[in-house]
Design a protein around this motif. Structure first.
Motif, PDB file in Angstrom:
ATOM      1  N   ARG A  60       0.837  -1.206   0.000  1.00  0.00           N
ATOM      2  CA  ARG A  60       0.000   0.000   0.000  1.00  0.00           C
ATOM      3  C   ARG A  60       0.874   1.259   0.000  1.00  0.00           C
ATOM      4  O   ARG A  60       0.574   2.235  -0.695  1.00  0.00           O
ATOM      5  CB  ARG A  60      -0.938  -0.004   1.217  1.00  0.00           C
ATOM      6  CG  ARG A  60      -2.045  -1.031   1.130  1.00  0.00           C
ATOM      7  CD  ARG A  60      -2.896  -1.054   2.394  1.00  0.00           C
ATOM      8  NE  ARG A  60      -3.953  -2.029   2.310  1.00  0.00           N
ATOM      9  CZ  ARG A  60      -5.175  -1.783   1.825  1.00  0.00           C
ATOM     10  NH1 ARG A  60      -5.467  -0.568   1.385  1.00  0.00           N
ATOM     11  NH2 ARG A  60      -6.083  -2.737   1.779  1.00  0.00           N
ATOM     12  N   ALA A  61       1.952   1.230   0.777  1.00  0.00           N
ATOM     13  CA  ALA A  61       2.879   2.370   0.788  1.00  0.00           C
ATOM     14  C   ALA A  61       3.548   2.527  -0.565  1.00  0.00           C
ATOM     15  O   ALA A  61       3.774   3.647  -1.040  1.00  0.00           O
ATOM     16  CB  ALA A  61       3.928   2.178   1.883  1.00  0.00           C
ATOM     17  N   THR A  63       2.267   1.641  -3.538  1.00  0.00           N
ATOM     18  CA  THR A  63       1.331   2.181  -4.525  1.00  0.00           C
ATOM     19  C   THR A  63       1.069   3.666  -4.278  1.00  0.00           C
ATOM     20  O   THR A  63       0.850   4.424  -5.232  1.00  0.00           O
ATOM     21  CB  THR A  63       0.003   1.396  -4.520  1.00  0.00           C
ATOM     22  OG1 THR A  63      -0.534   1.349  -3.190  1.00  0.00           O
ATOM     23  CG2 THR A  63       0.224  -0.018  -5.023  1.00  0.00           C
ATOM     24  N   ASP A  64       1.103   4.097  -3.031  1.00  0.00           N
ATOM     25  CA  ASP A  64       0.983   5.526  -2.743  1.00  0.00           C
ATOM     26  C   ASP A  64       2.160   6.296  -3.351  1.00  0.00           C
ATOM     27  O   ASP A  64       1.975   7.364  -3.946  1.00  0.00           O
ATOM     28  CB  ASP A  64       0.945   5.771  -1.236  1.00  0.00           C
ATOM     29  CG  ASP A  64      -0.372   5.351  -0.599  1.00  0.00           C
ATOM     30  OD1 ASP A  64      -1.359   5.160  -1.347  1.00  0.00           O
ATOM     31  OD2 ASP A  64      -0.412   5.220   0.634  1.00  0.00           O
ATOM     32  N   ALA A  67       1.803   6.427  -7.162  1.00  0.00           N
ATOM     33  CA  ALA A  67       0.779   7.383  -7.582  1.00  0.00           C
ATOM     34  C   ALA A  67       1.280   8.820  -7.483  1.00  0.00           C
ATOM     35  O   ALA A  67       0.946   9.659  -8.332  1.00  0.00           O
ATOM     36  CB  ALA A  67      -0.472   7.200  -6.738  1.00  0.00           C
ATOM     37  N   CYS A  68       2.077   9.111  -6.467  1.00  0.00           N
ATOM     38  CA  CYS A  68       2.561  10.475  -6.238  1.00  0.00           C
ATOM     39  C   CYS A  68       3.750  10.837  -7.118  1.00  0.00           C
ATOM     40  O   CYS A  68       4.123  12.018  -7.177  1.00  0.00           O
ATOM     41  CB  CYS A  68       2.949  10.659  -4.769  1.00  0.00           C
ATOM     42  SG  CYS A  68       1.554  10.607  -3.636  1.00  0.00           S
ATOM     43  N   HIS A 127      -7.276  -4.500  -3.134  1.00  0.00           N
ATOM     44  CA  HIS A 127      -6.666  -3.170  -3.118  1.00  0.00           C
ATOM     45  C   HIS A 127      -6.194  -2.776  -4.516  1.00  0.00           C
ATOM     46  O   HIS A 127      -6.419  -1.652  -4.974  1.00  0.00           O
ATOM     47  CB  HIS A 127      -5.496  -3.163  -2.137  1.00  0.00           C
ATOM     48  CG  HIS A 127      -4.708  -1.892  -2.137  1.00  0.00           C
ATOM     49  ND1 HIS A 127      -5.238  -0.680  -1.768  1.00  0.00           N
ATOM     50  CD2 HIS A 127      -3.405  -1.648  -2.466  1.00  0.00           C
ATOM     51  CE1 HIS A 127      -4.320   0.262  -1.865  1.00  0.00           C
ATOM     52  NE2 HIS A 127      -3.199  -0.303  -2.290  1.00  0.00           N
ATOM     53  N   LEU A 131      -7.573   0.305  -6.943  1.00  0.00           N
ATOM     54  CA  LEU A 131      -6.689   1.318  -7.507  1.00  0.00           C
ATOM     55  C   LEU A 131      -6.885   1.432  -9.013  1.00  0.00           C
ATOM     56  O   LEU A 131      -6.926   2.539  -9.569  1.00  0.00           O
ATOM     57  CB  LEU A 131      -5.224   0.979  -7.199  1.00  0.00           C
ATOM     58  CG  LEU A 131      -4.794   1.133  -5.740  1.00  0.00           C
ATOM     59  CD1 LEU A 131      -3.370   0.602  -5.564  1.00  0.00           C
ATOM     60  CD2 LEU A 131      -4.868   2.587  -5.306  1.00  0.00           C
TER      61      LEU A 131
END
Length: 207
Positions: A60-61, A63-64, A67-68, A127, A131
């Motif tokens: 999850r970290a 993919t964050d 994305a950023c 998840h 996304l």
């Protein structure tokens, strides 16, 4: 310098970046804990679990971060371009550049993350699916804004347009993963915009 016998310290930012590259290259299921520990500088399992809790939370970290960084330019272009057509065209082209960037895995992390995960990874798979569903929702929101601004016919089939360009974008990502060259993929992206006029003029069945 670490004293002899002292375990390596975890640099969280660097660790997440290293994990991102590994997940991007190998997919979620193909990335083992052992490979993650090695990529993070040889840390031990206790340090890993103290920092991230689980492989799923680390993903999850990751993919964050993706994305950023890698996902941001295309989405910014979609939002900031003068017209929605220009925004979608730039979204496609910028992502082709992202999918074929030298020195990084090819394709899209969110696709290479993996479908059809093992039963033990169903939460992670959900998840990833959530996304991927964000893209058509984002395109649809931009199309609705275009209608409000008079840039798109109010009767245009927004779900169809969003589905079409989402499919194109994910196809470009798969093409990059399969080794297709950047020039070819950019031409595909440009030709996909040839369908814009017909899509933008499409009408919902009012019968």
């Amino acid at each position: 310098m670490n004293k002899p016998g002292r375990p390596p310290r975890l640099n969280r930012e660097k660790a997440i970046h290293s994990a991102m590259l590994l997940f991007w290259e190998r997919g979620y299921e193909g990335t083992t804990l052992e490979a993650l520990l090695a990529a993070m500088g040889g840390i031990k399992p206790p340090s890993f679990y103290n920092a991230f809790g689980s492989k799923e939370e680390l993903y999850r970290a990751v993919t964050d971060l993706y994305a950023c960084t890698f996902g941001k330019p295309g989405l910014d272009a979609l939002e900031e371009s003068p017209s929605v057509r220009q925004g979608i065209a730039r979204l496609l082209r910028l992502n082709v550049e992202n999918f074929t960037q030298p020195g990084y895995p090819r394709g899209c992390l969110l696709l290479s993350g993996g479908a059809h995960c093992a039963p033990s990874s169903r939460t992670a798979e959900a998840h990833m699916t959530a996304l991927r569903q964000q893209l058509p929702e984002t395109i649809s929101a931009r199309l609705r804004r275009a209608v409000t601004e008079g840039d798109l016919d109010a009767h245009a089939d927004i779900p169809l347009i969003a589905a079409y360009y989402t499919t194109v974008l994910y196809g470009l990502a798969q093409g990059a993963s399969d080794g297709q060259g950047r020039d070819t993929l950019l031409k595909v992206a440009d030709h996909a915009m040839d369908a814009w006029t017909g899509l933008a003029e499409a009408r919902r069945d009012s019968s």
